[in-house]
Scaffold this motif. Structure first.
Motif, PDB file in Angstrom:
ATOM      1  N   SER B 362       3.873 -13.367   9.415  1.00  0.00           N
ATOM      2  CA  SER B 362       2.482 -13.766   9.191  1.00  0.00           C
ATOM      3  C   SER B 362       2.385 -15.276   9.011  1.00  0.00           C
ATOM      4  O   SER B 362       1.388 -15.890   9.395  1.00  0.00           O
ATOM      5  N   VAL B 390      -2.048 -15.217   2.131  1.00  0.00           N
ATOM      6  CA  VAL B 390      -2.006 -13.894   2.765  1.00  0.00           C
ATOM      7  C   VAL B 390      -0.674 -13.217   2.504  1.00  0.00           C
ATOM      8  O   VAL B 390      -0.608 -12.050   2.111  1.00  0.00           O
ATOM      9  N   SER B 391       0.422 -13.966   2.681  1.00  0.00           N
ATOM     10  CA  SER B 391       1.719 -13.291   2.593  1.00  0.00           C
ATOM     11  C   SER B 391       2.157 -13.064   1.158  1.00  0.00           C
ATOM     12  O   SER B 391       2.815 -12.072   0.873  1.00  0.00           O
ATOM     13  N   THR B 394       1.228  -9.656  -0.458  1.00  0.00           N
ATOM     14  CA  THR B 394       2.112  -8.504  -0.284  1.00  0.00           C
ATOM     15  C   THR B 394       3.416  -8.690  -1.053  1.00  0.00           C
ATOM     16  O   THR B 394       3.890  -7.787  -1.720  1.00  0.00           O
TER      17      THR B 394
END
Lengths: 79, 540
Positions: B362, B390-391, B394
């Motif tokens: 990503s 974003v990463s 997770t």
């Protein structure tokens, strides 16, 4: 086949415990699984069943339900 | 041809009239003629050469790949001998498939290289040549590359991405190749979406383009209303917000704006970007819907996202999906990544091993998305900034969840959701500084100026009205933003305001249409330099 199903359910429930995998038939179409989930599920499946799902197999119809994923695993095991 | 000009209105009216008058089987040809006309008028003949190169190479590539696959499928059925067909062994089948795959791949790579090459040279030629020259200089070599800059064909990124997606899908066996080059040409240059997207998918759009649509009163009305709504967003909101944004950031080095003035400026930039891009999309979708053709939505109430990754699932959806299918998955499922995953699982930590490849892939995608926005180093940093949020979502999912439990957060509480939305907007707004000032040192300076001054009095002493928009117009802007927000809230609940209006009785509908037209005419911003064709995203 039953054995495969149990192992697969374990992988799926491990990734997203809150989803009802037994009854869902639109895991991808309804965006219940995101791309990070898919990658982690695919890598677990590859390890567990000793197959290699590649990017060409990543069609929604192969991942929308447990049965669809099982069918894909079976197809790749036979090849 | 500007979307909001009498030429476009005339062009669209004539296209629609001819489309519905000619017999069904010729209708797609009307679309092709309109699209070609639009492209030639809008982009000039030079642009057409590039688009033709793409259409021809992609057409041939797809047909060749398709033929190769058919041949392999035929051979897999068995060898024909005098005694009849002999079935192949498993090993033979495997070999045959591998060989076919290899041949197909060669064609795919060649065609992708040609088209990616054109895109890179045209769009990034200047950026690459200046950077390479900088490098040469550092090594004290005397050779220099010519610093090139080209005319960029109309909609280059959009049609290139769209057709490459089609070719890769044919390669992957998702569907067969289109055998009629004129049809592929229409798919590539379909006029409502060629200028600023969305990046359409062949299996979504192609069939709709080729089949004849009969005139549908309700579709037509909804399309018209949607176009009006787009024009409304663009003319009344985006153009107004742009004035303030330009004043605050346009010449940042020389101005002394700080604190809340910059906060207002950057928030209005978010508004401007949304209304400009989503407004443009509304015009595209509306025009398309009048022909009975539905494009896949490109926005889903982006500012209601509760995390950065959710924002990217709601903003410019077609680009995100393209990146996911053709960049993210191939990288994350590649052999080196699978190997890395195994090693990490075994030697570091099973959870880390499971999420790290996605994390890395990503990052790569977001750097690409950054570069897609412009050939400038600041967009690389922009991509990295987005990817970080974003990463890590997770990667740190578990610690984050623990933290929420410790703090006793009720996840379904409205207050928590609102907090998440504001948090996401704040992260995104900070990222947008990259977009509004010219380079990274200025970004840093602007951020410093924002956080080092505390001047809440600007909201009361009238200084907001000195930024180029007077008190009355500022009031209109705020009211209209609230209207957009209200519509988004309704849409989020699964209803469309447009659909509700289009189903009303004739007089009520017309009151709405006329009110919208009147609002655009009265409140729309048309300065002397006004140009409706200058949509921000059309540059990409």
């Amino acid at each position: 086949m039953e054995e495969n199903r149990e192992e697969l359910m374990e992988i799926l429930e491990d990734t997203r415990p809150e989803l009802d995998f037994e009854n869902e038939t639109a895991l991808i179409d309804d965006q219940l699984l995101d791309s990070f989930d898919i990658i982690s599920i695919v890598s677990e499946i590859n390890d567990t069943f000793d197959i290699s799902i590649n990017v060409n197999d990543l069609l929604p119809e192969n991942f929308n339900s447990v049965d669809a994923i099982l069918a894909l695993i079976k197809k790749l095991q036979e090849e | 041809m500007a979307f909001f000009s009498w030429q476009f209105i005339l062009f669209l009216t004539v296209s629609l009239a001819v489309y519905y008058i000619v017999p069904g089987r010729f209708r797609w040809l009307v679309l092709l003629a309109s699209s070609s006309w639009y492209y030639v008028v809008g982009g000039g003949l030079k642009s057409c050469v590039y688009v033709l190169v793409t259409v021809i190479t992609i057409y041939l590539g797809a047909v060749i790949i398709d033929n190769m696959q058919r041949k392999v499928d035929e051979q897999l059925k068995g060898r024909s001998t005098e005694a009849g067909t002999v079935k192949l062994s498993r090993e033979e089948k495997k070999q045959l498939k591998a060989l076919g795959q290899k041949k197909k791949k060669r064609v795919l790579v060649l065609v992708l290289l040609i088209n990616f090459g054109i895109l890179i040279v045209l769009k990034y030629g200047f950026f690459l040549s200046t950077n390479l020259n900088g490098l040469l200089e550092r090594f004290h070599t005397s050779g220099r590359l010519p610093e090139v800059s080209f005319l960029i064909p109309l909609g280059l990124s959009f049609y290139t991405f769209q057709t490459m997606g089609y070719l890769i899908d044919v390669y992957r066996g998702k569907y067969s190749a289109e055998r009629n080059i004129l049809r592929l040409c229409l798919f590539t240059t379909y006029f409502p979406s060629v200028l600023q997207g969305p990046i359409n998918r062949f299996d979504d759009l192609a069939k709709q383009l080729y089949e004849p649509h009969s005139f549908d009163d309700l579709q037509f009305r909804e399309g018209l209303l949607r176009m009006l709504w787009g024009i409304f967003k663009k003319m009344i909101i985006a153009e107004r917000a742009a004035i303030i944004v330009n004043e605050v950031f346009g010449n940042f080095e020389a101005s002394r704006y700080a604190g809340f003035t910059l906060v207002v400026g950057i928030l209005l930039y978010s508004v401007q970007l949304y209304c400009d891009f989503a407004g443009g999309m509304d015009i595209v979708f509306g025009a398309s819907q009048m022909f009975g053709i539905h494009l896949r939505e490109n926005f889903r109430q982006p500012y209601m996202a509760r995390s950065v990754s959710e924002f990217w699932q709601r903003w410019h959806i077609s680009l995100g999906n393209w990146m996911k299918d053709y960049v993210f998955y191939p990288i994350a499922l590649s052999k080196p990544f699978a190997k890395m995953q195994k090693t990490l699982k075994k030697n570091v930590n099973p959870y880390f091993g499971k999420v790290f490849p996605s994390f890395l892939a990503s990052f790569m995608v977001f750097v690409l998305v950054g570069i897609w926005h412009g050939a400038n180093w600041k967009f690389v940093y922009y991509g990295l900034y987005q990817a970080t949020f974003v990463s890590t979502e997770t990667l740190f999912e578990k610690p984050y969840a623990d933290l929420r439990r410790i703090c006793r957060v009720r996840e379904e509480a409205a207050g928590w959701k609102l907090f998440q939305m504001i948090r996401t907007l704040t992260i995104l707004s900070i990222g947008r500084y990259v977009d509004v000032v010219p380079d990274m040192p200025t970004v840093i300076r602007a951020l410093k100026a924002t956080f080092s001054t505390f001047n809440p009095y600007i909201f009361f002493d009238g200084s907001l009205y000195t930024l180029g928009v007077d008190e009355r117009n500022f009031g209109i802007l705020i009211l209209m933003i609230l209207l957009i927000a209200a519509v988004d809230v309704i849409n989020e609940r699964g209803q469309t305001v447009r659909g509700i209006i289009a189903r009303q009785q004739f007089p009520f509908r017309w009151v709405v249409y006329l009110a919208a037209i009147a609002a655009v005419l009265v409140f729309g911003m048309y300065g002397p330099g006004f140009n409706m064709s200058s949509f921000i995203y059309a540059q990409f």
